[in-house]
Design a protein around this motif. Structure first.
Motif, short mmCIF file in Angstrom:
data_model
loop_
_atom_site.label_atom_id
_atom_site.label_comp_id
_atom_site.label_asym_id
_atom_site.label_seq_id
_atom_site.Cartn_x
_atom_site.Cartn_y
_atom_site.Cartn_z
N UNK A 122 0.83 -1.21 0.00
CA UNK A 122 0.00 0.00 0.00
C UNK A 122 0.86 1.25 0.00
N UNK A 123 1.94 1.22 0.75
CA UNK A 123 2.81 2.39 0.81
C UNK A 123 3.49 2.65 -0.52
N UNK A 124 3.86 1.57 -1.18
CA UNK A 124 4.51 1.71 -2.49
C UNK A 124 3.53 2.40 -3.45
N UNK A 125 2.30 1.93 -3.44
CA UNK A 125 1.29 2.54 -4.32
C UNK A 125 1.08 4.00 -3.94
N UNK A 126 1.00 4.27 -2.63
CA UNK A 126 0.77 5.65 -2.18
C UNK A 126 1.88 6.57 -2.69
N UNK A 127 3.11 6.14 -2.56
CA UNK A 127 4.21 7.01 -2.98
C UNK A 127 4.25 7.19 -4.50
N UNK A 128 3.93 6.12 -5.23
CA UNK A 128 3.85 6.25 -6.69
C UNK A 128 2.80 7.29 -7.08
N UNK A 129 1.65 7.22 -6.39
CA UNK A 129 0.56 8.12 -6.75
C UNK A 129 0.88 9.56 -6.37
N UNK A 130 1.54 9.74 -5.24
CA UNK A 130 1.93 11.11 -4.87
C UNK A 130 2.91 11.68 -5.89
N UNK A 131 3.77 10.81 -6.40
CA UNK A 131 4.67 11.21 -7.47
C UNK A 131 3.85 11.66 -8.67
N UNK A 132 2.87 10.85 -8.99
CA UNK A 132 2.04 11.10 -10.17
C UNK A 132 1.29 12.43 -10.07
N UNK A 133 0.77 12.74 -8.86
CA UNK A 133 0.03 14.00 -8.72
C UNK A 133 0.96 15.16 -8.33
N UNK A 134 2.26 14.87 -8.27
CA UNK A 134 3.24 15.95 -8.17
C UNK A 134 3.53 16.47 -6.78
N UNK A 162 -5.26 25.11 -12.10
CA UNK A 162 -4.55 24.45 -13.19
C UNK A 162 -3.86 23.17 -12.73
N UNK A 163 -3.23 23.23 -11.54
CA UNK A 163 -2.49 22.04 -11.09
C UNK A 163 -3.42 20.84 -10.92
N UNK A 164 -4.65 21.09 -10.53
CA UNK A 164 -5.60 19.98 -10.37
C UNK A 164 -6.10 19.53 -11.75
N UNK A 165 -6.40 20.50 -12.61
CA UNK A 165 -6.89 20.13 -13.95
C UNK A 165 -5.82 19.36 -14.73
N UNK A 166 -4.54 19.72 -14.53
CA UNK A 166 -3.47 19.00 -15.22
C UNK A 166 -3.44 17.53 -14.81
N UNK A 167 -3.63 17.30 -13.51
CA UNK A 167 -3.67 15.91 -13.05
C UNK A 167 -4.84 15.18 -13.69
N UNK A 168 -5.97 15.87 -13.78
CA UNK A 168 -7.16 15.24 -14.37
C UNK A 168 -6.96 14.98 -15.87
N UNK A 209 -5.14 24.25 -0.90
CA UNK A 209 -6.33 23.59 -1.45
C UNK A 209 -6.00 22.72 -2.65
N UNK A 210 -5.16 23.24 -3.54
CA UNK A 210 -4.80 22.48 -4.73
C UNK A 210 -4.08 21.19 -4.38
N UNK A 211 -3.18 21.30 -3.39
CA UNK A 211 -2.47 20.09 -2.96
C UNK A 211 -3.42 19.10 -2.31
N UNK A 212 -4.35 19.62 -1.50
CA UNK A 212 -5.32 18.72 -0.86
C UNK A 212 -6.14 17.98 -1.90
N UNK A 213 -6.56 18.71 -2.94
CA UNK A 213 -7.38 18.05 -3.94
C UNK A 213 -6.58 17.00 -4.69
N UNK A 214 -5.29 17.26 -4.90
CA UNK A 214 -4.48 16.26 -5.59
C UNK A 214 -4.29 15.02 -4.71
N UNK A 215 -4.19 15.22 -3.39
CA UNK A 215 -4.13 14.07 -2.49
C UNK A 215 -5.44 13.29 -2.57
N UNK A 216 -6.55 14.03 -2.62
CA UNK A 216 -7.85 13.36 -2.69
C UNK A 216 -7.94 12.51 -3.96
N UNK A 217 -7.39 13.02 -5.05
CA UNK A 217 -7.39 12.25 -6.29
C UNK A 217 -6.51 11.00 -6.13
N UNK A 218 -5.34 11.19 -5.52
CA UNK A 218 -4.44 10.05 -5.30
C UNK A 218 -5.11 9.01 -4.41
#
Ligand SMILES: Nc1ncnc2c1ncn2[C@@H]1O[C@H](COP(=O)(O)OP(=O)(O)OP(=O)(O)O)[C@@H](O)[C@H]1O
Ligand SMILES: [Mg+2]
Lengths: 281, 244
Positions: B116-128, B176-182, B142-151
């Motif tokens: 689970x931790x491996x996946x978590x860190x990969x996803x945090x990488x992915x959302x920047x 923009x940072x959230x839309x880029x992830x999306x 707020x933007x960072x929180x939303x990216x965590x929520x996506x991860x």
């Protein structure tokens, strides 16, 4: 449930201004009370030392009854509180009925009822069952002639009564957590129970801690009511001493001071735990 | 197996006297991105929330990945396959960023801590935001929180992602940072249903725009045609207000 342990506290550095010797009236009060006790007992051993020795076992009974009851109250309150927010109308109704009934009857009356009246009620029920359905006479016989231990009766009474108030504290605490938290947890596929256990309750605990702490202090004081149901607690021991010596003023001064020390310490412990838990946000 | 991963048929939902949905039908294909627009109170959130059963329909049928949303056991199964991102982020404030992403993986997917931790860190990488792993939500923008929520939602490896106005609680510079992830997610082929009035995102990512009004779908079509050449008066009126 898997043995996954969600971290319960948030170790966020506090930015408390350096602990410059702030004047704290609590210490003054404690020094005053403890000092007064010491002066009385050491300076005037007759009768104060005699009283202190006589009531010591009562102090332990008071502490034991408070702590045992409180643990059970915390559990009863959780069950009642979850019942009060349940969607199922039967569970919700039962929990609400419990809370309403208990809150409408004085604690002393409940204690006396459980100790003196409940055994009679059970006996009547047992006899009723036995005569109506002879096949059940065996198990029904267990209800007849029950003698409750006073300590058990007192703990039971406190659990029922305080459990109802505690239910309301839990309910309010749980309901103070934004709805989005439960929705987020559920949308991740967690069950209701899992969401409560890992998401809602850990947050609610911080909210309910202050009122729960108040309940503990209130219970400590209310525990003196058990002297009415033959439990030899601090108050009852004081009464016994007074009735043989007729030293009312001395006895009750000492008893009151001992209660004061206990409540001062427990409210201090409560606010210490509160501060620990509110670190971070 | 059907090609459509979400099938909504004749969805009805009322809150007391308020009719939030009055006969909505919609199909979403695998890998498709659908953006839902419409005025406030038109039922967008209600429709989205009924896809993972946060709202229970009064009438109608919803099938997600071949699983009808009727029995309770199906509901939890479907929810684990459908990620949801909320306007208010709804991160768990008592857990760290990593803790937020781990929780459901551990207790729903029953992954080991290491996995689970491996996946978590990969996803945090992915959302920047790999560096925020051990922060608490309150320490993030707020933007960072939303990216965590996506991860957090992605960690369940969902087949569908639902977004309910994911950027409308954000300051403009964080949108923009959230839309880029999306957008990245859309390019990776994730099936997405997005309630959003971000026209740039809709044009870039959506195959179809769904315009809702008063609990109904008024108009459906590709972004170019709905935005530049709406067929219905109400769509025109709404767009003229949104596009300014
Ligand atoms: N839980 C609820 N209780 C009562 N009414 C509700 C509830 N949820 C939604 N409604 C009502 O249902 C209607 C549709 O709401 P919904 O949230 O789906 O609209 P929306 O299109 O998402 O609007 P917005 O753009 O403001 O988010 C509204 O009239 C709303 O007031
Ligand atoms: Mg909405």
């Amino acid at each position: 449930m898997p043995d996954y342990e969600a971290p319960q506290t948030i170790p966020k550095p506090t930015t408390e201004p350096g602990r410059i010797a702030r004047f704290d009236p609590w210490w003054l009060l404690v020094f005053g009370v403890v000092g007064l006790l010491a002066i009385l007992i050491a300076g005037k051993p007759d009768p104060f030392r005699r009283i202190a020795v006589f009531v010591t076992d009562g102090i332990w009974v008071t502490i034991r009854i408070t702590i045992v009851s409180f643990v059970l109250i915390l559990i009863a309150g959780l069950i009642g509180g979850l019942g009060r927010i349940a969607k199922n109308p039967l569970i919700h109704g039962a929990a609400s009925l419990y809370v309403e009934i208990v809150r409408g009857v004085p604690l002393l009356v409940q204690l006396i009822f459980i100790y003196y009246a409940a055994p009679q009620l059970l006996t009547a029920i047992g006899e009723g069952i036995a005569s109506a359905i002879p096949a059940l006479a065996g198990p029904a016989g267990l209800l007849i002639g029950i003698q409750l231990d006073p300590f058990v009766a007192a703990v039971f009474g406190f659990t029922i009564c305080y459990g109802a108030y505690m239910s309301e504290i839990y309910r309010a605490g749980i309901q103070s957590i934004p709805k989005g938290q439960m929705e987020a947890a559920r949308s991740l596929g967690m069950s209701y129970t899992q969401s409560m256990r890992y998401v809602i309750l850990p947050q609610a605990v911080r909210v309910i801690l202050p009122p729960v702490g108040n309940e503990f202090v209130a219970l400590l004081k209310d525990s003196s009511l058990v002297s009415a149901v033959a439990v030899a607690d601090l108050t009852r021991r004081g009464r016994e001493f007074m009735s043989t010596t007729l030293l009312s003023l001395e006895t009750w001064t000492l008893v009151a001071l001992i209660y004061l020390v206990m409540t001062l310490f427990s409210s201090r412990v409560v606010s210490y735990i509160e501060r620990k838990m509110s670190v971070g946000k | 197996m059907e090609n459509d991963i979400i099938i909504i048929e004749d969805a009805h939902k009322s809150f007391g006297r308020v009719k939030a949905l009055t006969g909505v039908s919609l199909r979403v294909g695998r890998g498709e991105v659908v953006v839902i627009v419409g005025p406030s109170g038109s039922g967008k959130s209600t429709l989205l929330r009924s896809i993972n059963h946060l709202e229970t329909l009064d009438r109608g049928r919803i099938v997600v990945d071949g699983i009808p949303l009727t029995q309770a056991e199906n509901i939890n199964r479907v929810r684990a396959e459908v990620g949801m991102v909320f306007q208010q982020f709804n991160l768990f404030p008592h857990l760290t960023v990593v803790g937020n992403i781990l929780l459901a993986q551990r207790i729903v997917r029953r992954r080991t801590a290491a996995e689970a931790e491996k996946i978590a860190h990969e996803l945090l990488e992915k959302v920047g935001i790999p560096e925020k792993a051990d922060s608490y939500p309150s320490q993030l923008s707020g933007g960072q929180q939303q990216r965590v929520a996506i991860a957090r939602a992605l960690a369940m490896q969902p087949k569908v992602m639902l977004f309910d106005e994911p950027t409308s609680a954000l300051d403009p510079e964080m949108i923009k940072e959230v839309l880029d992830v999306m957008l990245d997610l859309a390019r990776d082929g994730m099936t997405m249903v997005v309630v959003s009035h971000e026209m740039g995102f809709a044009r870039a990512a959506a195959r179809r725009i769904v315009f809702m009004d008063e609990g109904r779908i008024v108009e459906v079509g590709p972004p170019e045609s709905v935005f530049t050449n709406p067929r219905h008066e109400r769509t025109k009126l709404f767009l003229s207000r949104i596009l300014r």
